[in-house]
Design an enzyme around this catalytic site. Sequence first.
Site, mmCIF file in Angstrom:
data_model
loop_
_atom_site.group_PDB
_atom_site.id
_atom_site.type_symbol
_atom_site.label_atom_id
_atom_site.label_comp_id
_atom_site.label_asym_id
_atom_site.label_seq_id
_atom_site.Cartn_x
_atom_site.Cartn_y
_atom_site.Cartn_z
ATOM 1 N N LYS A 1 0.831 -1.201 0.000
ATOM 2 C CA LYS A 1 0.000 0.000 0.000
ATOM 3 C C LYS A 1 0.869 1.255 0.000
ATOM 4 O O LYS A 1 0.667 2.167 -0.816
ATOM 5 C CB LYS A 1 -0.930 0.007 1.217
ATOM 6 C CG LYS A 1 -1.849 1.211 1.266
ATOM 7 C CD LYS A 1 -2.729 1.195 2.506
ATOM 8 C CE LYS A 1 -1.945 1.594 3.736
ATOM 9 N NZ LYS A 1 -2.814 1.770 4.918
ATOM 10 N N ASP B 1 -6.145 0.562 0.264
ATOM 11 C CA ASP B 1 -6.366 0.875 1.672
ATOM 12 C C ASP B 1 -7.771 0.416 2.062
ATOM 13 O O ASP B 1 -8.466 -0.237 1.278
ATOM 14 C CB ASP B 1 -6.170 2.374 1.932
ATOM 15 C CG ASP B 1 -7.208 3.229 1.220
ATOM 16 O OD1 ASP B 1 -8.051 2.679 0.472
ATOM 17 O OD2 ASP B 1 -7.182 4.452 1.422
#
Length: 222
Positions: free
Chosen positions: A124, A142
């Site tokens: 991420k 996310d």
Amino acid sequence: MTILRTKADAAKLVELLKGQYPLSQCGLSFENAWQLLVAVRLAAQCTDKRVNMITPILFEKYPTLQALAAAGEEAIAEIVKPCGFYHSKARDISLTANMLLEKYGGIVPDTMEELLKLPGVGRKSANLILGDIYGKPAVVADTHCIRLSNRLGFIDSKDPVKVETALRKVLPPEESNDFCHRLVLHGREVCTARTAHCDLCCLREMCPTAKKAAKAAAKTPR
């Protein structure tokens, strides 16, 4: 892995979100690559709003990567304490600052492979750097991206890597990073974790979750 949406679907959803959120940008405040790297580490299990209150203090005291590397874990921890999990975050930030100077000449790497070698950096965080700093195709999976990808029918999985893979297969590469930023905006304002406000959603005509909700509402006695 079964892909539940087509490239044509994805392109339409991209355009609908563009219309609703013309400006697409990261919610974290930063001025350069290493500052974003620090900010995104602090953002783990912490809101962007709180991180944006803390990073100006941190960066004012340690305005360069060299200063941050020399600060030491304890000094960093004292400042970032309000972000939670501050011991591990301060350790990773200190180690990363030193590693960037010693191994990368003070330059944040521009490949997934090298970014993942940095302490505390996962896919991420790496995707955020690749997209926002280097302008490369990136999918930041996310919590908002994962939730909305499931509700919109891109995938039926909460696994971040599977979500990233599913989106990469159908999103226009040049739109993928901005699309994820717009999902965050949409997830905060409309399709929240607690409630999907389908009546307010610009995507409702293409969203299986909205259609299911509308069908259920139609069957409810008035």
